[in-house]
Design an enzyme around this catalytic site. Structure first.
Site, PDB file in Angstrom:
ATOM      1  N   HIS A 176       0.837  -1.210   0.000  1.00 53.07           N
ATOM      2  CA  HIS A 176       0.000   0.000   0.000  1.00 53.07           C
ATOM      3  C   HIS A 176       0.871   1.260   0.000  1.00 53.07           C
ATOM      4  CE1 HIS A 176      -3.967  -1.908   0.572  1.00 53.07           C
ATOM      5  NE2 HIS A 176      -3.296  -2.820   1.259  1.00 53.07           N
ATOM      6  N   ASP A 200      -0.477  -5.182   5.809  1.00 54.37           N
ATOM      7  CA  ASP A 200      -1.454  -6.004   5.093  1.00 54.37           C
ATOM      8  C   ASP A 200      -1.168  -6.035   3.594  1.00 54.37           C
ATOM      9  OD1 ASP A 200      -2.164  -3.240   5.007  1.00 54.37           O
ATOM     10  OD2 ASP A 200      -4.128  -3.800   4.212  1.00 54.37           O
ATOM     11  N   GLU A 201      -1.598  -7.106   2.969  1.00 56.85           N
ATOM     12  CA  GLU A 201      -1.671  -7.242   1.511  1.00 56.85           C
ATOM     13  C   GLU A 201      -0.368  -6.883   0.792  1.00 56.85           C
ATOM     14  OE1 GLU A 201      -6.368  -6.637   0.620  1.00 56.85           O
ATOM     15  OE2 GLU A 201      -5.268  -4.796   1.062  1.00 56.85           O
ATOM     16  N   ALA A 202       0.753  -7.297   1.368  1.00 52.78           N
ATOM     17  CA  ALA A 202       2.054  -7.093   0.705  1.00 52.78           C
ATOM     18  C   ALA A 202       2.310  -8.284  -0.218  1.00 52.78           C
ATOM     19  CB  ALA A 202       3.153  -6.946   1.749  1.00 52.78           C
ATOM     20  N   LYS A 203       1.532  -8.354  -1.270  1.00 54.89           N
ATOM     21  CA  LYS A 203       1.457  -9.567  -2.085  1.00 54.89           C
ATOM     22  C   LYS A 203       2.659  -9.782  -2.995  1.00 54.89           C
ATOM     23  CE  LYS A 203      -3.600  -9.497  -2.039  1.00 54.89           C
ATOM     24  NZ  LYS A 203      -4.850  -9.465  -2.834  1.00 54.89           N
TER      25      LYS A 203
END
Length: 529
Positions: free
Chosen positions: A274, A338-341
């Site tokens: 993000h 979060d969501e560190a894909k």
């Protein structure tokens, strides 16, 4: 010493409380002894007052209540915290202030009494009302303020005058942490708009404001050592709008406004994912060979990352955390996670461990999303719906609680107020499923994550993500009536809550919202009049 207070909305007391202890409350039964109603001129209501969140114990007596008029005195006993609570509530009710002339003894009125020996517990209060007036007693300023918010709801719906029924209230919160999150990164909201959100939180006894200050679409807080963050990263938002950001003075103004209402600001800097707005501002945050970052105004997630193998990245983290910590008097800072894909799991873990250490080095306890639970944040914010809690997430959460971390419960399928009410809702998203009012209300935070030790839950936080929300009216349409539902989840003993009772009390809040000029949704399942 009893003193009159001037009607004002000025800043109130400082807040200093331990935030990671669970507000354990006995499951007290609600007692509702009703009497025959006598209209709006002195008698009790013919039914239990429609207070949200439901008090731990409320008894309605017989006989006359207390009639509040435009000349009713608001009194304070016990010092500055009592005066601050009385001043705020006097302002909300538009009641007169000033010292009694000539030292005359004031007549019946509304009294806020601060008594450290009151035995009400942290943030608890008692409220009694009868012909001789209303007395709110608490051991701290927060309890007095919350008693004042209950008083507002005891008055006739939507009014600031009228008869308060003869009641005896003994109340205290279930959880120590009761939060409302606002995403100001996807769409920017001004100081005044944030304060409007705080007003709703305060009415329903929330005590934390989580500001999601950074994301792919925008960076919203000025950092003097990194001016490009706002000069570049602050100029975009979803849909291509002009964005915006808070100066240090703006941020301090939000902190003061919230603190006066016993709400602690929790700033979030979301890393290592993000992070597109940060990378556009400082391209050296990217890894060599990564595609060049460009301003982003869509709503996708999971594509961005800061380079976790560069020491310069950690200097950046230190600069930002140092500046935010200095601006934030509260004990918490949120560092995302979060969501560190696009990151290798080992690189992600190494980054979060170091980032959390930076937060600690600057004197803050660290909140992080549930993916980061193994890296030992102090407060793990559980956002995944139960159906999406993988074995790895469950294991990480269990390990964190085993080491003493607390859980902040924000499962998307119950607490994300950007999710649509149902298929007919025009705003919002639906990736977590529809979140109707009963879905927001009817769950138990203590048992949501199987296998965690008793006492692991520090509190509940509801969140307003703003991919599709850009105005104050949009926010209110999505938060009302679901935010009060989550207020009751966070405040009221589990054993004292039930949907059939709540849906009626919730509907009775609507005239108050209308009187405040707030927009709301007449969602299905509520007994709207």
């Amino acid at each position: 010493m009893c003193s009159m207070v001037r009607m004002t909305r000025s800043a109130g007391p400082r807040i200093g409380r331990a935030l990671l202890t669970v507000g354990a409350a006995a499951a007290l039964a609600l007692v509702a002894g009703c009497s025959s109603g006598e209209g709006d001129t002195g008698g009790a209501s013919s039914r239990t007052p429609a207070v949200v969140p439901r008090p731990a114990q409320l008894t309605v007596g017989s006989g006359a209540g207390f009639t509040v008029t435009s000349r009713t005195s608001v009194l304070a006993e016990g010092g500055a915290d009592a005066r601050a609570a009385a001043m705020l509530v006097a302002g909300e009710l538009d009641l007169p202030g000033g010292s009694p002339a000539g030292g005359a003894t004031p007549g019946p009125g509304i009294t806020f009494r601060l008594d450290p020996q009151a035995g009400t517990g942290p943030e608890g209060y008692t409220l009694t009302a009868g012909p001789s007036g209303v007395l709110i007693t608490a051991a701290d300023g927060a309890g007095l303020f919350y008693g004042g918010q209950t008083l507002r709801q005891l008055l006739p719906a939507g009014r600031t005058t009228g008869t308060v029924p003869p009641v005896d209230v003994h109340d205290h919160p279930r959880y120590a942490y009761r939060g409302g999150g606002l995403d100001v990164a996807r769409h920017f909201f001004s100081v005044a708009q944030v304060e409007s959100y705080v007003d709703v939180l305060a009415l329903y006894k929330f005590n934390h404001l989580h500001l999601h200050l950074t994301d792919d679409q925008g960076w919203r807080i000025a950092i003097s050592s990194r001016p490009q963050l706002t000069a570049v990263g602050g100029l975009t938002e979803v849909g291509g709008g002009k964005g915006g950001f808070y100066t240090a003075a703006d941020y301090r103004a939000i902190v003061r406004y919230a603190a006066a209402r016993h709400i602690t600001v929790v700033p979030e800097i979301d890393l290592p994912g993000h992070s597109n707005a940060a990378i556009v501002s400082y391209p050296e945050l990217a890894c060599d060979g990564d595609p060049a970052a460009a301003p982003y105004t869509d709503i996708g997630v999971g594509f961005s990352r800061v380079c976790t193998t560069k020491e310069s990245t950690y200097r950046f983290v230190d600069d930002v955390v140092s500046a935010i910590a200095a601006l934030t008097p509260g004990p918490l800072i949120h560092l995302g996670g979060d969501e560190a894909k696009t990151l290798d799991p080992a690189d992600y873990r190494a980054f979060m461990k170091r980032a959390i250490a930076v937060g600690h080095a600057h004197g803050k306890q660290v909140v992080a999303w549930d993916e980061a639970a193994p890296e030992q944040p102090d407060l793990v914010q559980v956002w995944h719906p139960q159906y999406d809690l993988t074995d790895d997430l469950r294991t990480g959460i269990a390990a964190a609680t085993g080491r003493g971390a607390k859980l902040l419960m924000s499962p998307a399928d119950h607490t994300y107020l950007d999710q649509k009410y149902d298929a007919s809702t025009t705003l919002g998203l639906d990736w977590a499923g529809y979140v109707g009012v009963r879905q927001a209300y009817d769950w138990n935070p203590d048992t949501y994550v199987p296998g965690v030790p008793a006492g692991s839950v520090a509190g509940v936080e509801t969140l307003l993500w703003t991919e599709t929300l850009s105005t104050t009216s949009d926010l209110q349409t999505m938060e009302l009536p679901r935010l009060p539902a989550l207020a009751e989840v966070a405040w009221t003993p589990q054993s004292a809550r039930n949907w059939s009772d709540f849906r009626t009390r919730l509907a009775a809040q609507a005239p108050l919202w209308t009187a405040q000029g707030w927009t709301y949704t007449k969602a299905d399942g509520v007994d709207w009049k």
